[in-house]
Motif scaffolding. Structure first.
Motif, mmCIF file in Angstrom:
data_model
loop_
_atom_site.group_PDB
_atom_site.id
_atom_site.type_symbol
_atom_site.label_atom_id
_atom_site.label_comp_id
_atom_site.label_asym_id
_atom_site.label_seq_id
_atom_site.Cartn_x
_atom_site.Cartn_y
_atom_site.Cartn_z
ATOM 1 N N ASP A 93 7.077 35.443 29.504
ATOM 2 C CA ASP A 93 6.476 35.756 27.958
ATOM 3 C C ASP A 93 5.579 34.713 27.819
ATOM 4 O O ASP A 93 4.541 34.850 27.097
ATOM 5 N N MET A 94 5.996 33.413 28.075
ATOM 6 C CA MET A 94 5.182 32.351 27.720
ATOM 7 C C MET A 94 3.838 32.233 28.348
ATOM 8 O O MET A 94 2.902 32.237 27.897
ATOM 9 N N GLY A 95 3.878 32.448 29.706
ATOM 10 C CA GLY A 95 2.624 32.509 30.512
ATOM 11 C C GLY A 95 1.589 33.470 30.006
ATOM 12 O O GLY A 95 0.557 33.329 29.953
ATOM 13 N N HIS A 96 2.435 34.699 29.813
ATOM 14 C CA HIS A 96 1.741 35.716 29.108
ATOM 15 C C HIS A 96 0.660 35.303 28.036
ATOM 16 O O HIS A 96 -0.381 35.631 27.752
ATOM 17 N N ALA A 97 1.479 34.813 27.033
ATOM 18 C CA ALA A 97 0.891 34.303 25.690
ATOM 19 C C ALA A 97 -0.258 33.296 25.903
ATOM 20 O O ALA A 97 -1.144 33.600 25.238
ATOM 21 N N LEU A 98 0.020 32.502 26.862
ATOM 22 C CA LEU A 98 -0.851 31.392 27.251
ATOM 23 C C LEU A 98 -2.359 31.973 27.826
ATOM 24 O O LEU A 98 -3.253 31.613 27.581
ATOM 25 N N PHE A 115 -0.743 32.443 38.068
ATOM 26 C CA PHE A 115 0.296 32.702 39.022
ATOM 27 C C PHE A 115 1.509 33.144 38.855
ATOM 28 O O PHE A 115 1.832 32.912 37.596
ATOM 29 N N ASP A 116 2.076 34.033 39.546
ATOM 30 C CA ASP A 116 3.463 34.335 39.584
ATOM 31 C C ASP A 116 3.915 34.374 41.030
ATOM 32 O O ASP A 116 3.280 35.002 41.921
ATOM 33 N N ASN A 117 5.238 34.487 41.063
ATOM 34 C CA ASN A 117 5.728 34.681 42.524
ATOM 35 C C ASN A 117 6.558 35.953 42.434
ATOM 36 O O ASN A 117 7.299 36.202 43.583
ATOM 37 N N ASP A 118 6.700 36.709 41.476
ATOM 38 C CA ASP A 118 7.041 38.300 41.606
ATOM 39 C C ASP A 118 6.250 39.053 42.185
ATOM 40 O O ASP A 118 5.328 39.559 41.419
ATOM 41 N N PRO A 119 6.710 40.165 43.292
ATOM 42 C CA PRO A 119 5.771 40.808 43.957
ATOM 43 C C PRO A 119 5.607 42.030 42.788
ATOM 44 O O PRO A 119 4.327 42.583 42.931
ATOM 45 N N ALA A 120 6.055 42.224 41.969
ATOM 46 C CA ALA A 120 5.943 43.160 41.036
ATOM 47 C C ALA A 120 4.568 42.752 40.073
ATOM 48 O O ALA A 120 3.898 43.528 39.331
ATOM 49 N N LYS A 121 4.582 41.528 39.821
ATOM 50 C CA LYS A 121 3.595 41.045 38.986
ATOM 51 C C LYS A 121 2.194 40.519 39.585
ATOM 52 O O LYS A 121 1.023 40.704 39.262
ATOM 53 N N ILE A 122 2.244 40.175 40.870
ATOM 54 C CA ILE A 122 1.122 39.678 41.843
ATOM 55 C C ILE A 122 0.234 40.783 41.890
ATOM 56 O O ILE A 122 0.601 41.964 42.212
ATOM 57 N N GLY A 123 -0.984 40.502 41.638
ATOM 58 C CA GLY A 123 -1.975 41.705 41.631
ATOM 59 C C GLY A 123 -2.333 42.367 40.362
ATOM 60 O O GLY A 123 -3.291 43.326 39.944
ATOM 61 N N VAL A 131 -3.265 38.499 38.417
ATOM 62 C CA VAL A 131 -2.129 37.405 38.845
ATOM 63 C C VAL A 131 -2.084 37.206 40.353
ATOM 64 O O VAL A 131 -2.007 38.116 41.228
ATOM 65 N N ARG A 132 -2.316 36.085 40.701
ATOM 66 C CA ARG A 132 -2.139 35.470 42.066
ATOM 67 C C ARG A 132 -0.724 35.025 42.457
ATOM 68 O O ARG A 132 0.162 34.913 41.679
ATOM 69 N N ASP A 133 -0.508 34.955 43.841
ATOM 70 C CA ASP A 133 0.676 34.541 44.314
ATOM 71 C C ASP A 133 0.914 33.377 44.523
ATOM 72 O O ASP A 133 0.134 32.324 44.933
ATOM 73 N N THR A 134 2.038 32.628 43.726
ATOM 74 C CA THR A 134 2.370 31.530 43.591
ATOM 75 C C THR A 134 2.218 30.770 44.908
ATOM 76 O O THR A 134 2.022 29.452 45.153
ATOM 77 N N LYS A 135 2.736 31.361 46.177
ATOM 78 C CA LYS A 135 2.844 30.696 47.378
ATOM 79 C C LYS A 135 1.380 30.258 47.869
ATOM 80 O O LYS A 135 1.357 29.229 48.659
ATOM 81 N N ASP A 136 0.176 30.850 47.242
ATOM 82 C CA ASP A 136 -1.064 30.310 47.674
ATOM 83 C C ASP A 136 -1.732 29.174 46.603
ATOM 84 O O ASP A 136 -2.639 28.922 46.602
ATOM 85 N N ILE A 137 -0.666 28.516 45.944
ATOM 86 C CA ILE A 137 -1.390 27.879 44.873
ATOM 87 C C ILE A 137 -1.827 26.563 45.383
ATOM 88 O O ILE A 137 -3.064 26.423 45.171
ATOM 89 N N VAL A 138 -1.543 25.853 46.451
ATOM 90 C CA VAL A 138 -2.285 24.829 46.916
ATOM 91 C C VAL A 138 -3.591 25.085 47.388
ATOM 92 O O VAL A 138 -4.604 24.348 47.070
ATOM 93 N N THR A 139 -3.644 26.083 48.349
ATOM 94 C CA THR A 139 -5.016 26.561 48.903
ATOM 95 C C THR A 139 -6.110 26.893 47.595
ATOM 96 O O THR A 139 -6.966 26.709 47.626
#
Lengths: 206, 206
Positions: A93-98, A115-123, A131-139
């Motif tokens: 909810d909060m990230g959505h709002a921001l 970013f999010d790590n939930d497969p249902a939200k990624i993409g 929404v990008r995959d949290t696992k790719d944050i660093v790159t």
């Protein structure tokens, strides 16, 4: 002006002054006084003058502060005359709002990646963002050069994600997770935890 | 303990200590030190000791602080050993997030009523709540006796809604609207404006 010499408590008041000045300006005024500015933000006129005098001579005896000039000066001091790209991690909810928040425009910030790590939200799409995959944050963040992040993940994930953000080059984190983060020297964290804001006030209630 | 004598800046740190203590406790520890507590929150050990000593003798030379005892004391001082009902005004993204926020439980707060002025939202369900009409704020809140509000309306409506909240008996407002509110003496306002949190940090960035 030596950054080491100005206490953080003074820096923390500058954004408050800046917001109040914009509000006064929006009412059609061109000058203001330390009395008016102080009363808008609940700080004494003497403290307002003392705070601003750390950075130069912005006011004139008798005529007060030129609002437009003081706004420009504060924006320069706070480095928000430019626009900082910001990442948001956690599309609850909060990230959505921001991600959809309208209050960043002209305040120096622009959400650039979410970013999010939930497969249902990624993409999926949130506001203008995919929404990008949290696992790719660093790159992803390293490639972008972004320095500022807003953290809206659950408390249990917050420290782990913080470590990734720091590895990615993030220098400033606005933390919405209800947890204290451990970060190395040189990394700034600000907490926006509604419970903290509320607890600061209940002390004074009967 | 005289409330007039304790600076607000010290009060503002107590919720931060409380959150950090709970975090340390969650790691299975029973005692902590001013060094450990301070390093968790980015405040010197000396300042931690000085802040806490305003309220009594909570630590023992050599053994430090009993975490559970100190948590109870801080909850008592901040008056969050009880649960405060809170209203949320404005069911945009942010109000929505707050109405469904899981971080209030066991922190002393519970959302009790939510308001919006949009006919399309009034009567609809958000989280566990049916959205009430903002025009009924004064009567509804007065009847409930609620003293704490979170304000998530657009900037243009924030002062008008604030005036209604004060008329309704609200004493503490957590303001998410990007605007400085004018309130009479005795009414507390805390600002949770993400731009302010970010601007406090960009000063330090290169």
């Amino acid at each position: 002006m030596n950054k080491q010499e100005i206490p953080d408590i003074i820096i923390s008041r500058l954004p408050i002054y800046l917001r109040a000045l914009r509000h006064i300006e929006s009412e059609g005024k061109q000058t203001t006084s330390s009395q008016e500015l102080g009363s808008r933000v609940g700080i004494s006129a003497a403290q307002v003058r003392k705070d601003l005098s750390q950075f130069g001579e912005f006011g004139k005896q008798g005529t007060g502060y030129d609002i437009s000039f003081l706004i420009d000066q504060l924006r320069g001091i706070l480095k928000v005359e430019r626009v900082w790209d910001v990442v948001v991690v956690g599309m609850g909810d909060m990230g959505h709002a921001l991600a959809r928040y309208q209050g960043f425009s002209d305040r120096g910030f622009r959400v650039a990646i979410v970013f999010d790590n939930d497969p249902a939200k990624i993409g999926s799409q949130v506001g203008h963002f995919i929404v990008r995959d949290t696992k790719d944050i660093v790159t992803t963040i390293r490639k972008s050069g972004i320095k500022v992040a807003m953290l809206c993940v659950p408390a249990a994930a917050a420290q782990k994600v913080t470590n990734m953000l720091i590895e990615a080059g993030i220098k400033a984190i606005l933390n919405y997770a209800p947890i204290s983060l451990s970060v190395p020297t040189g990394i700034r964290v600000q907490y926006l935890d509604p419970s903290i804001g509320l607890q600061r006030m209940t002390y004074y209630l009967d």
